[in-house]
Design an enzyme around this catalytic site. Structure first.
Site, PDB file in Angstrom:
ATOM      1  N   ALA A  66       0.858  -1.185   0.000  1.00 32.14           N
ATOM      2  CA  ALA A  66       0.000   0.000   0.000  1.00 32.14           C
ATOM      3  C   ALA A  66       0.895   1.237   0.000  1.00 32.14           C
ATOM      4  O   ALA A  66       2.033   1.192   0.491  1.00 32.14           O
ATOM      5  CB  ALA A  66      -0.891  -0.014   1.235  1.00 32.14           C
ATOM      6  N   GLY A 110       0.772  -5.074   0.998  1.00 33.91           N
ATOM      7  CA  GLY A 110      -0.419  -5.190   0.153  1.00 33.91           C
ATOM      8  C   GLY A 110      -0.129  -5.842  -1.185  1.00 33.91           C
ATOM      9  O   GLY A 110      -1.042  -6.416  -1.802  1.00 33.91           O
ATOM     10  N   GLU A 113      -0.381  -9.426  -0.474  1.00 33.71           N
ATOM     11  CA  GLU A 113      -1.803  -9.711  -0.205  1.00 33.71           C
ATOM     12  C   GLU A 113      -2.618  -9.723  -1.500  1.00 33.71           C
ATOM     13  O   GLU A 113      -3.504 -10.561  -1.670  1.00 33.71           O
ATOM     14  CB  GLU A 113      -2.346  -8.675   0.784  1.00 33.71           C
ATOM     15  N   GLU A 133       4.697  -4.956   7.264  1.00 29.55           N
ATOM     16  CA  GLU A 133       3.912  -3.857   7.850  1.00 29.55           C
ATOM     17  C   GLU A 133       4.302  -3.547   9.285  1.00 29.55           C
ATOM     18  O   GLU A 133       4.189  -2.401   9.732  1.00 29.55           O
ATOM     19  CB  GLU A 133       2.413  -4.199   7.802  1.00 29.55           C
TER      20      GLU A 133
HETATM   21  N1  CAA Z   1       4.646   3.156  -0.737  1.00 27.87           N
HETATM   22  C1  CAA Z   1       5.076   4.320  -1.285  1.00 27.87           C
HETATM   23  N2  CAA Z   1       6.233   4.420  -1.935  1.00 27.87           N
HETATM   24  C2  CAA Z   1       6.999   3.325  -2.011  1.00 27.87           C
HETATM   25  C3  CAA Z   1       6.617   2.097  -1.465  1.00 27.87           C
HETATM   26  C4  CAA Z   1       5.369   2.032  -0.797  1.00 27.87           C
HETATM   27  N3  CAA Z   1       4.898   0.893  -0.260  1.00 27.87           N
HETATM   28  N4  CAA Z   1       7.588   1.195  -1.694  1.00 27.87           N
HETATM   29  C5  CAA Z   1       8.547   1.833  -2.397  1.00 27.87           C
HETATM   30  N5  CAA Z   1       8.196   3.131  -2.592  1.00 27.87           N
HETATM   31  C6  CAA Z   1       8.957   4.182  -3.281  1.00 27.87           C
HETATM   32  C7  CAA Z   1      10.124   4.651  -2.447  1.00 27.87           C
HETATM   33  O1  CAA Z   1       9.699   5.600  -1.486  1.00 27.87           O
HETATM   34  C8  CAA Z   1      11.027   5.218  -3.491  1.00 27.87           C
HETATM   35  O2  CAA Z   1      10.547   6.492  -3.837  1.00 27.87           O
HETATM   36  P1  CAA Z   1      11.616   7.709  -4.126  1.00 27.87           P
HETATM   37  O3  CAA Z   1      12.375   7.250  -5.340  1.00 27.87           O
HETATM   38  O4  CAA Z   1      10.712   8.878  -4.398  1.00 27.87           O
HETATM   39  O5  CAA Z   1      12.468   7.812  -2.931  1.00 27.87           O
HETATM   40  C9  CAA Z   1      10.784   4.298  -4.704  1.00 27.87           C
HETATM   41  O6  CAA Z   1       9.543   3.647  -4.452  1.00 27.87           O
HETATM   42  C10 CAA Z   1      11.844   3.234  -4.844  1.00 27.87           C
HETATM   43  O7  CAA Z   1      11.981   2.565  -3.596  1.00 27.87           O
HETATM   44  P2  CAA Z   1      13.376   2.359  -2.843  1.00 27.87           P
HETATM   45  O8  CAA Z   1      14.309   3.485  -3.149  1.00 27.87           O
HETATM   46  O9  CAA Z   1      13.089   2.098  -1.400  1.00 27.87           O
HETATM   47  O10 CAA Z   1      13.896   1.048  -3.586  1.00 27.87           O
HETATM   48  P3  CAA Z   1      14.840  -0.102  -3.025  1.00 27.87           P
HETATM   49  O11 CAA Z   1      15.139  -0.979  -4.194  1.00 27.87           O
HETATM   50  O12 CAA Z   1      15.972   0.485  -2.256  1.00 27.87           O
HETATM   51  O13 CAA Z   1      13.931  -0.912  -1.963  1.00 27.87           O
HETATM   52  C11 CAA Z   1      11.913  -2.001  -1.205  1.00 27.87           C
HETATM   53  C12 CAA Z   1      12.809  -1.605  -2.409  1.00 27.87           C
HETATM   54  C13 CAA Z   1      12.644  -3.026  -0.306  1.00 27.87           C
HETATM   55  C14 CAA Z   1      10.661  -2.640  -1.790  1.00 27.87           C
HETATM   56  C15 CAA Z   1      11.574  -0.732  -0.375  1.00 27.87           C
HETATM   57  O14 CAA Z   1      11.089   0.277  -1.269  1.00 27.87           O
HETATM   58  C16 CAA Z   1      10.524  -0.947   0.679  1.00 27.87           C
HETATM   59  O15 CAA Z   1      10.834  -1.475   1.743  1.00 27.87           O
HETATM   60  N6  CAA Z   1       9.260  -0.512   0.415  1.00 27.87           N
HETATM   61  C17 CAA Z   1       8.190  -0.549   1.388  1.00 27.87           C
HETATM   62  C18 CAA Z   1       7.686  -1.977   1.583  1.00 27.87           C
HETATM   63  C19 CAA Z   1       6.590  -1.978   2.620  1.00 27.87           C
HETATM   64  O16 CAA Z   1       6.788  -1.635   3.776  1.00 27.87           O
HETATM   65  N7  CAA Z   1       5.375  -2.414   2.205  1.00 27.87           N
HETATM   66  C20 CAA Z   1       4.226  -2.499   3.087  1.00 27.87           C
HETATM   67  C21 CAA Z   1       3.382  -1.265   2.958  1.00 27.87           C
HETATM   68  S1  CAA Z   1       2.077  -1.247   4.147  1.00 27.87           S
HETATM   69  C22 CAA Z   1       0.814  -2.146   3.478  1.00 27.87           C
HETATM   70  O17 CAA Z   1       0.930  -2.721   2.408  1.00 27.87           O
HETATM   71  C23 CAA Z   1      -0.433  -2.233   4.307  1.00 27.87           C
HETATM   72  C24 CAA Z   1      -1.402  -3.312   3.907  1.00 27.87           C
HETATM   73  O18 CAA Z   1      -1.288  -4.449   4.328  1.00 27.87           O
HETATM   74  C25 CAA Z   1      -2.526  -3.027   3.036  1.00 27.87           C
END
Ligand code: CAA
Length: 259
Positions: A66, A110, A113, A133
């Site tokens: 998400a 998400g 999921e 999460e």
């Molecule tokens: N939401 C918003 N933006 C996101 C995102 C997310 N879930 N995941 C990645 N991005 C964005 C980053 O902020 C980044 O943006 P900028 O270039 O503007 O800085 C861009 O995508 C690229 O990401 P990274 O620079 O972090 O890329 P990476 O290769 O170094 O890492 C990753 C990749 C491990 C996937 C890392 O991006 C990450 O940990 N993302 C978040 C994963 C996460 O926590 N997901 C759970 C979300 S909560 C949820 O989903 C709730 C639910 O159950 C419904």
């Protein structure tokens, strides 16, 4: 319909493909994307030419979860009153034709999921699954705490959800989260081949099979078996049952009418 956060196309005249398309955000799932995904899935479900649907992302990310940049602004009142997640994430579950998730790269939160809401997952060898999460001070909110244990068992689901660690494609296949792992450069070919096989099956039987397998996760065994038995009986009223059995006995290829 013109979409901004997804791309759609039809392959082989019978497979509907939906590709999530917010590459800069690793396909982070916001309202617009979930609305468009729902609309595209419903359109393919209603299209008589389509026999199977594929949901995919990019080679780097199926979806990284998400959209955190949106969620960071939410309060309890915002999410509770507006039914966050329920309001537009449940479309996938209402689709009656088979839906395959073609997962390469990250399928996190998400994203994992969403993949689990599909009927089965074919993964590229670079796929990584996780429910991270907890690191954000929340828990999986789109079915992860329910579907992951049903898929990989309680111990591995607890391990992943509590530690936030990712699972690679090989572990996901061993654990039963994905049905097969294929080389990244072959992912779409392999998924499309499977989707064409499904699309060529008698449609009513494919829909009934999906409905019946999904019932296994919703009911006690005896109720599920009775549900299956009644659908099995009902299929004896279809033209394709007659055709399929006659073709087998006549040693010829069947010609299904999907009726
Ligand atoms: N939401 C918003 N933006 C996101 C995102 C997310 N879930 N995941 C990645 N991005 C964005 C980053 O902020 C980044 O943006 P900028 O270039 O503007 O800085 C861009 O995508 C690229 O990401 P990274 O620079 O972090 O890329 P990476 O290769 O170094 O890492 C990753 C990749 C491990 C996937 C890392 O991006 C990450 O940990 N993302 C978040 C994963 C996460 O926590 N997901 C759970 C979300 S909560 C949820 O989903 C709730 C639910 O159950 C419904």
């Amino acid at each position: 319909m013109a979409y901004e956060t997804i791309e759609t196309r039809i392959e082989a005249g019978k497979v509907g493909i939906v590709a999530l398309n917010r590459p800069k955000q690793l396909n982070a799932l916001n309202d617009q994307l979930m609305d468009e995904l729902g609309a595209a899935l419903k359109a393919f479900d209603a299209d008589d030419a389509i026999g199977c649907i594929v949901v995919t992302g990019s080679q780097k990310a199926f979806a990284a979860g998400a959209d955190i940049s949106v969620m960071t602004k939410y309060s309890f009142a915002d999410v509770y009153k507006s039914e966050y997640i329920s309001r537009n994430w449940e479309h996938v579950r209402s689709i009656r034709k088979p839906v395959i998730a073609a997962v390469a790269g990250f399928a996190l939160g998400g994203g994992c999921e969403l993949a689990m809401m599909c009927d089965f997952i074919i993964a590229a060898d670079n796929a990584r699954f996780g429910q991270p999460e907890i690191k954000l001070g929340i828990i999986p909110g789109a079915g992860g705490t329910q579907r992951l244990p049903r898929s990989v068992g309680k111990s591995k689901a607890m391990d992943m959800i509590l530690t936030s660690r990712m699972m690679d494609a090989q572990e996901a296949e061993r654990a039963g989260l994905v049905s097969r792992v294929v080389p990244l450069d072959k992912l779409m070919d392999e998924v499309l081949a499977a989707a064409i096989v499904i699309a060529d099956m008698p449609r009513l039987a494919a829909m009934a099979a999906k409905e019946s397998v999904n019932r296994a996760f919703e009911s006690p065994l005896s109720d599920g078996v009775m549900f299956e038995r009644r659908l099995f009986h009902a299929l004896f009223s279809t033209a394709d049952q007659e055709e399929g059995m006659e073709a087998f006995l006549a040693k010829r290829a069947p010609s299904f009418s999907h009726r």
